[in-house]
Design a protein around this motif. Structure first.
Motif, mmCIF file in Angstrom:
data_model
loop_
_atom_site.group_PDB
_atom_site.id
_atom_site.type_symbol
_atom_site.label_atom_id
_atom_site.label_comp_id
_atom_site.label_asym_id
_atom_site.label_seq_id
_atom_site.Cartn_x
_atom_site.Cartn_y
_atom_site.Cartn_z
ATOM 1 N N CYS A 55 0.733 -1.261 0.106
ATOM 2 C CA CYS A 55 0.147 -0.236 0.333
ATOM 3 C C CYS A 55 0.811 1.523 0.243
ATOM 4 N N ILE A 56 0.641 2.311 -0.779
ATOM 5 C CA ILE A 56 1.266 3.631 -0.262
ATOM 6 C C ILE A 56 -0.508 4.411 0.043
ATOM 7 N N LEU A 57 0.008 5.027 1.205
ATOM 8 C CA LEU A 57 -0.414 5.831 2.308
ATOM 9 C C LEU A 57 -0.002 7.127 2.698
ATOM 10 N N ASP A 58 -1.192 8.306 3.068
ATOM 11 C CA ASP A 58 -1.163 9.381 2.507
ATOM 12 C C ASP A 58 -1.522 9.776 4.489
ATOM 13 N N LEU A 59 -0.652 10.226 4.956
ATOM 14 C CA LEU A 59 -1.237 9.914 6.452
ATOM 15 C C LEU A 59 -0.923 11.629 7.163
ATOM 16 N N PRO A 60 -1.146 11.842 8.428
ATOM 17 C CA PRO A 60 -0.663 13.516 8.065
ATOM 18 C C PRO A 60 0.714 13.891 8.736
ATOM 19 N N ASP A 61 1.272 12.361 9.538
ATOM 20 C CA ASP A 61 2.641 12.441 10.362
ATOM 21 C C ASP A 61 2.854 11.413 10.965
ATOM 22 N N SER A 62 4.346 11.366 11.425
ATOM 23 C CA SER A 62 4.830 9.826 11.950
ATOM 24 C C SER A 62 3.932 8.788 12.541
ATOM 25 N N VAL A 63 3.523 9.882 13.351
ATOM 26 C CA VAL A 63 2.709 9.619 14.850
ATOM 27 C C VAL A 63 1.507 8.926 14.430
ATOM 28 N N SER A 64 1.163 9.372 13.408
ATOM 29 C CA SER A 64 -0.526 8.322 13.093
ATOM 30 C C SER A 64 -0.109 7.381 12.317
ATOM 31 N N MET A 65 1.675 7.165 11.747
ATOM 32 C CA MET A 65 1.057 5.609 10.907
ATOM 33 C C MET A 65 2.203 4.870 12.066
ATOM 34 N N ALA A 66 2.453 5.195 12.896
ATOM 35 C CA ALA A 66 2.997 4.551 14.285
ATOM 36 C C ALA A 66 2.023 3.832 14.842
ATOM 37 N N ALA A 67 0.739 5.211 15.034
ATOM 38 C CA ALA A 67 -0.624 4.204 15.591
ATOM 39 C C ALA A 67 -1.583 3.032 15.093
ATOM 40 N N ALA A 68 -1.479 3.513 13.382
ATOM 41 C CA ALA A 68 -1.754 2.131 12.731
ATOM 42 C C ALA A 68 -0.876 1.083 13.162
ATOM 43 N N SER A 69 0.272 1.529 12.879
ATOM 44 C CA SER A 69 1.201 -0.440 12.649
ATOM 45 C C SER A 69 1.131 -1.028 14.000
ATOM 46 N N LEU A 70 1.008 0.136 14.961
ATOM 47 C CA LEU A 70 0.992 -0.629 16.648
ATOM 48 C C LEU A 70 -0.255 -1.449 16.547
ATOM 49 N N THR A 71 -1.462 -0.814 16.166
ATOM 50 C CA THR A 71 -2.870 -1.591 15.953
ATOM 51 C C THR A 71 -3.167 -2.531 15.414
ATOM 52 N N VAL A 72 -2.899 -2.632 13.684
ATOM 53 C CA VAL A 72 -2.486 -3.922 12.950
ATOM 54 C C VAL A 72 -1.458 -4.696 13.551
ATOM 55 N N LYS A 73 -0.538 -4.335 13.477
ATOM 56 C CA LYS A 73 0.826 -5.707 14.689
ATOM 57 C C LYS A 73 -0.254 -6.174 15.744
ATOM 58 N N ALA A 74 -0.537 -5.528 16.127
ATOM 59 C CA ALA A 74 -0.967 -6.503 17.414
ATOM 60 C C ALA A 74 -2.523 -7.637 17.863
ATOM 61 N N SER A 75 -2.748 -6.982 16.399
ATOM 62 C CA SER A 75 -3.515 -7.893 16.344
ATOM 63 C C SER A 75 -3.017 -9.833 15.820
ATOM 64 N N GLY A 76 -2.010 -9.368 15.435
ATOM 65 C CA GLY A 76 -1.277 -10.595 15.188
ATOM 66 C C GLY A 76 -1.972 -11.311 13.481
ATOM 67 N N ALA A 77 -2.641 -10.572 12.905
ATOM 68 C CA ALA A 77 -3.238 -11.022 11.332
ATOM 69 C C ALA A 77 -1.912 -10.775 10.676
ATOM 70 N N LEU A 78 -1.002 -9.691 10.666
ATOM 71 C CA LEU A 78 0.526 -9.607 9.720
ATOM 72 C C LEU A 78 0.903 -8.542 9.941
ATOM 73 N N ARG A 79 2.895 -9.493 9.984
ATOM 74 C CA ARG A 79 3.308 -8.280 9.504
ATOM 75 C C ARG A 79 3.227 -7.444 8.684
ATOM 76 N N THR A 80 4.340 -6.470 9.304
ATOM 77 C CA THR A 80 4.212 -4.956 8.078
ATOM 78 C C THR A 80 5.495 -4.149 8.724
#
Length: 106
Positions: A55-80
């Protein structure tokens, strides 16, 4: 708005979920997460090989990217992996900056 390249690999459980809801269901889920953080999905592709999703995502800042990344990784469904993307202008600006540096051993 900063851009990020996302490369993801589904775990076995994540793959089962993809099989149940299909690619369009996952696209909706990604768009909801990104929009909730004030961003947009520029591109989303499924692949085979080392990565299952790019994916290519446009996000407001690195903190937003980190929040998404942490949430997705915590699900255990993906390695990103998330890679910040730079524009040509940003790289040109970086080349004009002086950086004091001494290589090891010199």
């Amino acid at each position: 708005m900063p851009k990020f390249l996302i490369q993801a690999t589904y775990t076995p459980e994540g793959t089962k979920g993809l099989l149940r809801e299909g690619a369009s269901g996952r696209r909706e889920a990604v768009e909801r997460v990104v929009a909730g953080l004030g961003g947009t999905v520029e591109a989303m592709y499924f692949a085979f090989g080392e990565d299952d999703l790019v994916c290519i995502l446009d996000l407001p800042d690195s903190v937003s990217m980190a929040a998404a990344s942490l949430t997705v990784k915590a699900s255990g469904a993906l390695r990103t992996r998330a890679t910040p993307l730079l524009t040509l202008d940003e790289v040109d600006e970086a080349t004009r900056r002086q950086v004091p540096f001494r290589a090891p051993g010199t």
